[in-house]
Design an enzyme around this catalytic site. Structure first.
Site, short mmCIF file in Angstrom:
data_model
loop_
_atom_site.label_atom_id
_atom_site.label_comp_id
_atom_site.label_asym_id
_atom_site.label_seq_id
_atom_site.Cartn_x
_atom_site.Cartn_y
_atom_site.Cartn_z
N GLU A 153 -6.24 6.75 -6.74
CA GLU A 153 -7.18 6.92 -5.62
C GLU A 153 -7.03 8.29 -4.93
OE1 GLU A 153 -7.62 2.19 -4.40
OE2 GLU A 153 -6.37 3.52 -3.18
N GLU A 312 -10.18 -2.11 -9.77
CA GLU A 312 -9.57 -2.88 -8.69
C GLU A 312 -10.65 -3.50 -7.83
OE1 GLU A 312 -6.81 -1.00 -6.03
OE2 GLU A 312 -5.87 0.19 -7.62
#
Length: 673
Positions: A153, A312
């Site tokens: 991320e 995710e």
């Protein structure tokens, strides 16, 4: 060309982040047994494991990871293997404290969280390259390896650092991008407020200043910070390509979360072998399934329309919002399959086993604290079976009806200080326009303003404050060629350096819209304006109005009150073979629906009134066939018309005429022919 699908993965991806290092080794065999029971096909491993893999500088412990990967391979579970460079060890920061990032105010962050990184720091870059190299040398041809997962991320929680290392790197970046100090002065407009530079060495990052700093400098620094993170990704990716050929390399994006607006995913999408995304529902009272669809459409668009993977999301509640409600029964499967409908090649979660310690111990997981005798676990097993049944959709592509223009650089510029109204929120406009299109049952592709738009009959511009001349010319060519364009207010105002386009507003869009704007007239909180037309309903606007002067455009709705009373509010301009619409105030859902309905007529898009609200219908097609996904987000049974008969993959039943979709359920029909 690098491989773009996970090596050895023959079904849809199903699994999650697996963190065996948090558990005693005797738990691992229970994990893989339960993974098989749930139908898990792939897990992500090692993302935050640097401190365990390299417990001291140059000392390595790969034994535990060897055993984990061998165990997963033994049980037929593929591995998305992380490079742990989002979490350097404590010993690294002890030796190199200058690798910790510094804020605009000059405060250096401390170790103790994650991703506290100065991406310009040479010691961090060297250490990241080294651990990535060691991992690739050891596991590059491991039989369990399906995918490499670099970092985690990017941009969360820190994207920009303002230290002296970054200052020196920023100057090098300016030299590469602009060439000379004179070019920087021109781009930044430094004649204003006496900010002229005579040497690039005089330039620092846009640190805290007594009042507002130079907006063009701040915009360039956002570009620099994004480019610097991307440099580090590319460095790791190239190591992996060299030492582990044939295995695709990715990093997990967060395309539609406002918390991650520091990353230009159009640029990043060109660097990864396979686009992957993380998406978490923002439970703020809005219809979360609409934002989910938007995230999936945006991710697919960043992937160029190609299949991608949801890497995710959550089985139930998250832990980082002020209030974290659980998902309703059936919602996890519906959320997961909504991503698949819009192009994902599977649905993965954070995480496999719910943590007992640490910051995310209350974040839901596939295997909850309560174990297998829980609703979440039973739904996980059911979802695994559903995804197995949907394996035939692999490789097909989602079909879209309209395009929405989206540009992170414009957002960066729009969100700088001292704009005409702080109540104008570019993201709010994008969300609202998208929701109206969603409720009209239109599937959206997102597009860069300079991209080829010719295959879309309707293009929507919710908010593009920054627009290059090339983008303006692109939109003019699109409309002249027969396209229908809808533009919202405060778009086309500045160029790539945040300089107002010469002449009247909206500079880059004057010609295509057939109008000029003499003056912006934002409204105060609580103020509204009424819009009227001779042969239709009144509309209501707030936040923003403008003094619009038609230059070929025809007024469709006009302001009935306020400072702009009597002036055009919504206009339509015929240009070449197409039509361009302009909306000069902030309309709510009902008002936008009225305008977009008229524009859809111009574009030849028939209304889909037979589809109930919040029953989502999306198609994927390719050489493997055509698949119709119907997702019922309501508490009422629904019926969806079918243009041809087919086989429903989740139940095995034949479907014809009208497809029954029970309340809260999903149906996927492989259409005949």
């Amino acid at each position: 060309m690098p491989e773009t699908t996970p090596r050895g993965l023959t079904r849809l991806a199903f699994g999650g982040d697996y963190n065996p290092e948090q558990w005693p080794e005797d738990v691992w065999r229970e994990d893989v047994r339960l993974m098989r029971e749930a139908g898990v096909t792939m897990v992500s491993v090692g993302i935050f494991s640097w401190a365990l893999l390299e417990p001291a500088p140059g000392e390595y412990d790969f034994g535990w990871l060897d055993r984990v990967l061998d165990l997963l391979h033994e049980h037929g579970v593929r591995v998305d293997l992380g490079t742990p460079t989002a979490a350097p060890p404590a010993w690294f920061y002890r030796a190199h404290p200058e690798a910790l990032p510094v804020t605009e105010q000059g405060v250096r962050h401390e170790f103790g969280s994650r991703a506290a990184i100065c991406h310009s720091n040479a010691d961090y870059r060297a250490a990241a390259a080294h651990i990535t190299t060691r991992l690739a040398e050891r596991y590059g041809d491991h039989p369990a390896l399906a995918l490499w997962h670099v970092h985690n991320e990017y941009g969360v929680p820190v994207s920009a650092c303002y230290c002296d290392s970054c200052a020196a790197h920023f100057r090098r970046w300016l030299r590469a991008v602009h060439g000379t100090v004179d070019a920087v002065n021109e781009a930044w407009g430094t004649a204003f407020w006496g900010q002229h530079y005579t040497d690039l060495e005089q330039i620092n990052p846009p640190r805290a200043t007594p009042t507002v700093g130079n907006p063009a400098q701040a915009l360039d620094y956002r570009r620099f910070a994004d480019a610097t993170m991307r440099e580090n990704f590319v460095m790791e990716r190239d190591v992996l390509h060299r030492l582990s050929p044939g295995v695709p390399v990715t990093t997990n994006f967060m395309t539609a979360l406002s918390q991650c607006d520091s990353v230009d995913y159009w640029a990043w999408g060109r660097e990864v072998d396979l686009v992957t995304n993380d998406h978490y529902l923002i439970t703020d009272g809005r219809r979360t399934h609409v934002n989910l669809a938007m995230a999936a459409d945006l991710t697919r668009s960043v992937a160029g329309g190609a299949p991608w993977i949801l890497l995710e999301h959550s089985t139930s509640g998250v832990n980082w919002q002020p209030r974290n409600p659980a998902k309703a029964p059936g919602q996890m499967a519906r959320n997961s399959l909504a991503h698949v409908a819009r192009g994902s090649e599977g649905a993965m979660f954070f995480q496999w086993r719910q943590s007992r310690r640490g910051a995310e111990k209350f974040h839901s997981a596939m295997l909850p604290h309560g174990g297998t005798d829980t609703r979440v676990w039973r739904e996980v097993v059911e979802l695994g079976a559903s995804l197995d049944a949907l394996a035939p959709v692999r490789g097909t592509r989602t079909e879209a009806d309209v395009a929405v223009l989206w540009d992170w650089h414009s957002w960066w510029a729009q969100n700088l200080a001292w704009r005409p109204s702080e109540d104008h929120d570019a993201r709010e406009r994008a969300d609202t326009f998208y929701e109206v299109l969603y409720d009209r049952h239109l599937t959206v592709d997102f597009a860069h303003p300079e991209a080829d738009l010719s295959r879309h009959p309707l293009v929507v511009v919710p908010a593009l404050y920054l627009m290059t001349e090339a983008a303006g010319a692109n939109l003019r060519g699109y409309v002249e060629g027969g396209g229908t364009l809808v533009v919202s207010y405060f778009s086309g105002i500045v160029d790539a350096h945040d300089a107002v386009h010469a002449g009247a507003h909206p500079g880059a869009l004057r010609d295509v819209l057939g109008l000029t704007v003499e003056e912006f007239s934002p409204l105060l909180p609580g103020e509204t304006v009424r819009l009227t037309r001779p042969d239709g309903p009144d509309l209501s606007g707030d936040v923003w109005t403008e003094f619009v002067v038609p230059r070929g455009a025809e007024p469709v709705w006009s302001y009935a009150d306020g400072l702009t009373a009597g002036r055009p509010a919504v206009t339509r301009h015929r240009l070449g073979a197409g039509t361009a619409w302009y909306v000069s105030t902030r309309l709510g859902h009902e008002g936008l629906d009225a305008v977009l309905g008229r524009a859809a007529e111009d574009a030849g898009i028939a209304p889909r009134a037979e589809l109930p609200r919040d029953v989502e219908v999306v198609r994927r097609s390719g050489t493997g066939g055509t698949y119709l996904f119907a997702l019922n987000h309501t508490a009422t049974d629904a019926k969806v018309p079918l243009e041809t008969s087919g086989t429903e993959l989740l139940t095995g039943e034949r479907a014809a005429g009208r497809l029954a979709v029970p309340a809260g359920a999903v149906r996927v029909v492989r259409l005949d022919g």
